[in-house]
Design a protein around this motif. Sequence first.
Motif, PDB file in Angstrom:
ATOM      1  N   VAL A  16       0.823  -1.242  -0.021  1.00 61.24           N
ATOM      2  CA  VAL A  16       0.087  -0.136   0.069  1.00 61.24           C
ATOM      3  C   VAL A  16       0.802   1.380   0.032  1.00 61.24           C
ATOM      4  CG1 VAL A  16      -1.517   1.309   1.516  1.00 61.24           C
ATOM      5  CG2 VAL A  16      -2.008  -1.131   1.051  1.00 61.24           C
ATOM      6  N   LEU A  17       1.746   1.088   0.857  1.00 63.18           N
ATOM      7  CA  LEU A  17       2.656   2.579   0.859  1.00 63.18           C
ATOM      8  C   LEU A  17       3.302   2.519  -0.562  1.00 63.18           C
ATOM      9  CD1 LEU A  17       4.672   2.252   4.127  1.00 63.18           C
ATOM     10  CD2 LEU A  17       2.784   3.748   3.571  1.00 63.18           C
ATOM     11  N   GLY A  18       4.006   1.511  -1.093  1.00 62.56           N
ATOM     12  CA  GLY A  18       4.445   1.571  -2.397  1.00 62.56           C
ATOM     13  C   GLY A  18       3.672   2.224  -3.455  1.00 62.56           C
ATOM     14  N   THR A  19       2.249   1.740  -3.547  1.00 62.00           N
ATOM     15  CA  THR A  19       1.537   1.994  -4.705  1.00 62.00           C
ATOM     16  C   THR A  19       0.829   3.527  -4.125  1.00 62.00           C
ATOM     17  OG1 THR A  19      -0.431   0.969  -3.349  1.00 62.00           O
ATOM     18  CG2 THR A  19       0.975  -0.351  -5.115  1.00 62.00           C
ATOM     19  N   ARG A  20       0.618   3.897  -3.109  1.00 62.52           N
ATOM     20  CA  ARG A  20       0.045   5.253  -2.875  1.00 62.52           C
ATOM     21  C   ARG A  20       1.221   6.248  -3.139  1.00 62.52           C
ATOM     22  NH1 ARG A  20      -4.178   4.976   1.980  1.00 62.52           N
ATOM     23  NH2 ARG A  20      -5.566   3.753   0.879  1.00 62.52           N
ATOM     24  N   ALA A  21       2.326   5.983  -2.733  1.00 62.28           N
ATOM     25  CA  ALA A  21       3.338   6.993  -2.690  1.00 62.28           C
ATOM     26  C   ALA A  21       3.941   7.439  -3.958  1.00 62.28           C
ATOM     27  CB  ALA A  21       4.409   6.737  -1.632  1.00 62.28           C
ATOM     28  N   GLY A  22       3.981   6.091  -5.037  1.00 58.58           N
ATOM     29  CA  GLY A  22       4.618   6.322  -6.162  1.00 58.58           C
ATOM     30  C   GLY A  22       6.003   5.795  -6.154  1.00 58.58           C
ATOM     31  N   ARG A  23       6.521   5.460  -7.478  1.00 57.82           N
ATOM     32  CA  ARG A  23       7.782   4.866  -7.546  1.00 57.82           C
ATOM     33  C   ARG A  23       9.045   5.418  -6.618  1.00 57.82           C
ATOM     34  NH1 ARG A  23       8.940  -0.344  -8.657  1.00 57.82           N
ATOM     35  NH2 ARG A  23      11.149  -0.509  -9.470  1.00 57.82           N
ATOM     36  N   ALA A  24       8.834   6.691  -6.830  1.00 56.02           N
ATOM     37  CA  ALA A  24      10.022   7.417  -6.054  1.00 56.02           C
ATOM     38  C   ALA A  24      10.136   7.173  -4.652  1.00 56.02           C
ATOM     39  CB  ALA A  24      10.065   8.760  -6.490  1.00 56.02           C
ATOM     40  N   LYS A  25       9.112   7.152  -4.140  1.00 53.55           N
ATOM     41  CA  LYS A  25       9.015   7.150  -2.634  1.00 53.55           C
ATOM     42  C   LYS A  25       9.249   5.586  -2.284  1.00 53.55           C
ATOM     43  CE  LYS A  25       8.047   8.718   1.435  1.00 53.55           C
ATOM     44  NZ  LYS A  25       9.061   9.392   2.127  1.00 53.55           N
ATOM     45  N   TYR A  26       8.599   4.881  -3.141  1.00 48.55           N
ATOM     46  CA  TYR A  26       9.033   3.131  -3.104  1.00 48.55           C
ATOM     47  C   TYR A  26      10.432   3.126  -2.840  1.00 48.55           C
ATOM     48  CZ  TYR A  26       9.032  -1.660  -4.050  1.00 48.55           C
ATOM     49  OH  TYR A  26       9.382  -2.830  -3.993  1.00 48.55           O
ATOM     50  N   GLU A  27      11.213   3.720  -3.972  1.00 55.90           N
ATOM     51  CA  GLU A  27      12.633   3.305  -4.045  1.00 55.90           C
ATOM     52  C   GLU A  27      13.227   3.908  -2.774  1.00 55.90           C
ATOM     53  OE1 GLU A  27      14.263   1.616  -6.092  1.00 55.90           O
ATOM     54  OE2 GLU A  27      12.549   1.005  -7.486  1.00 55.90           O
ATOM     55  N   GLN A  28      12.906   5.001  -2.361  1.00 56.03           N
ATOM     56  CA  GLN A  28      13.421   5.426  -1.031  1.00 56.03           C
ATOM     57  C   GLN A  28      13.199   4.481   0.205  1.00 56.03           C
ATOM     58  OE1 GLN A  28      11.683   9.039   0.263  1.00 56.03           O
ATOM     59  NE2 GLN A  28      13.278   9.841   1.540  1.00 56.03           N
ATOM     60  N   ILE A  29      11.993   3.995   0.411  1.00 61.75           N
ATOM     61  CA  ILE A  29      11.812   3.204   1.524  1.00 61.75           C
ATOM     62  C   ILE A  29      12.532   1.863   1.127  1.00 61.75           C
ATOM     63  CG2 ILE A  29       9.762   1.689   2.182  1.00 61.75           C
ATOM     64  CD1 ILE A  29       7.866   3.551   1.443  1.00 61.75           C
ATOM     65  N   VAL A  30      12.587   1.270  -0.135  1.00 61.92           N
ATOM     66  CA  VAL A  30      13.573   0.200  -0.081  1.00 61.92           C
ATOM     67  C   VAL A  30      15.152   0.575   0.128  1.00 61.92           C
ATOM     68  CG1 VAL A  30      14.398  -1.329  -1.985  1.00 61.92           C
ATOM     69  CG2 VAL A  30      12.088  -0.824  -2.008  1.00 61.92           C
ATOM     70  N   ASP A  31      15.586   1.518  -0.367  1.00 60.27           N
ATOM     71  CA  ASP A  31      16.939   1.810  -0.305  1.00 60.27           C
ATOM     72  C   ASP A  31      17.200   2.106   1.390  1.00 60.27           C
ATOM     73  OD1 ASP A  31      19.535   2.962  -0.986  1.00 60.27           O
ATOM     74  OD2 ASP A  31      18.882   4.755  -0.241  1.00 60.27           O
ATOM     75  N   ASN A  32      16.287   2.623   2.230  1.00 61.21           N
ATOM     76  CA  ASN A  32      16.402   2.778   3.636  1.00 61.21           C
ATOM     77  C   ASN A  32      16.253   1.521   4.314  1.00 61.21           C
ATOM     78  OD1 ASN A  32      16.589   5.574   3.710  1.00 61.21           O
ATOM     79  ND2 ASN A  32      14.534   5.989   3.974  1.00 61.21           N
ATOM     80  N   ALA A  33      15.562   0.548   3.903  1.00 61.68           N
ATOM     81  CA  ALA A  33      15.429  -0.715   4.343  1.00 61.68           C
ATOM     82  C   ALA A  33      16.866  -1.604   3.984  1.00 61.68           C
ATOM     83  CB  ALA A  33      14.321  -1.568   3.812  1.00 61.68           C
ATOM     84  N   ARG A  34      17.278  -1.221   2.894  1.00 57.65           N
ATOM     85  CA  ARG A  34      18.580  -1.928   2.695  1.00 57.65           C
ATOM     86  C   ARG A  34      19.690  -1.553   3.694  1.00 57.65           C
ATOM     87  NH1 ARG A  34      17.301  -1.814  -3.645  1.00 57.65           N
ATOM     88  NH2 ARG A  34      16.607  -4.035  -3.801  1.00 57.65           N
ATOM     89  N   ARG A  35      19.742  -0.199   3.834  1.00 56.72           N
ATOM     90  CA  ARG A  35      20.681   0.485   4.593  1.00 56.72           C
ATOM     91  C   ARG A  35      20.783  -0.163   5.966  1.00 56.72           C
ATOM     92  NH1 ARG A  35      20.052   6.730   3.488  1.00 56.72           N
ATOM     93  NH2 ARG A  35      20.225   6.523   1.163  1.00 56.72           N
ATOM     94  N   VAL A  36      19.370  -0.272   6.552  1.00 63.40           N
ATOM     95  CA  VAL A  36      19.237  -0.822   7.958  1.00 63.40           C
ATOM     96  C   VAL A  36      19.708  -2.339   7.708  1.00 63.40           C
ATOM     97  CG1 VAL A  36      17.613  -1.422   9.589  1.00 63.40           C
ATOM     98  CG2 VAL A  36      17.430   0.743   8.565  1.00 63.40           C
ATOM     99  N   ARG A  37      19.262  -3.088   6.913  1.00 71.84           N
ATOM    100  CA  ARG A  37      19.776  -4.479   6.995  1.00 71.84           C
ATOM    101  C   ARG A  37      21.213  -4.545   6.818  1.00 71.84           C
ATOM    102  NH1 ARG A  37      18.247  -6.789   1.382  1.00 71.84           N
ATOM    103  NH2 ARG A  37      20.331  -5.917   0.794  1.00 71.84           N
ATOM    104  N   ASP A  38      21.890  -3.669   5.821  1.00 75.97           N
ATOM    105  CA  ASP A  38      23.233  -4.060   5.773  1.00 75.97           C
ATOM    106  C   ASP A  38      24.280  -3.168   6.726  1.00 75.97           C
ATOM    107  OD1 ASP A  38      22.936  -5.441   3.635  1.00 75.97           O
ATOM    108  OD2 ASP A  38      23.057  -3.639   2.275  1.00 75.97           O
TER     109      ASP A  38
END
Length: 59
Positions: A16-38
């Motif tokens: 839902v967050l990805g579809t509502r926020a659009g692709r740019a926001k989705y990419e930002q969320i994924v990037d932040n999740a990867r930084r936390v994971r790594d």
Amino acid sequence: MMKLLPIAAGLAVGYVLGTRAGRAKYEQIVDNARRVRDNPTLSQVGEAARNLANPPSAV
């Protein structure tokens, strides 16, 4: 079954967050999740928690 419910809820919220926020926001969320994971500190804390939960056996 009880373990599946939080996973399914997390996936639904992410979708839902990805579809509502659009692709740019989705990419930002994924990037932040990867930084936390790594993050090396997070890895060390996870390793310490695993060692506390399952101490290595002395053979």
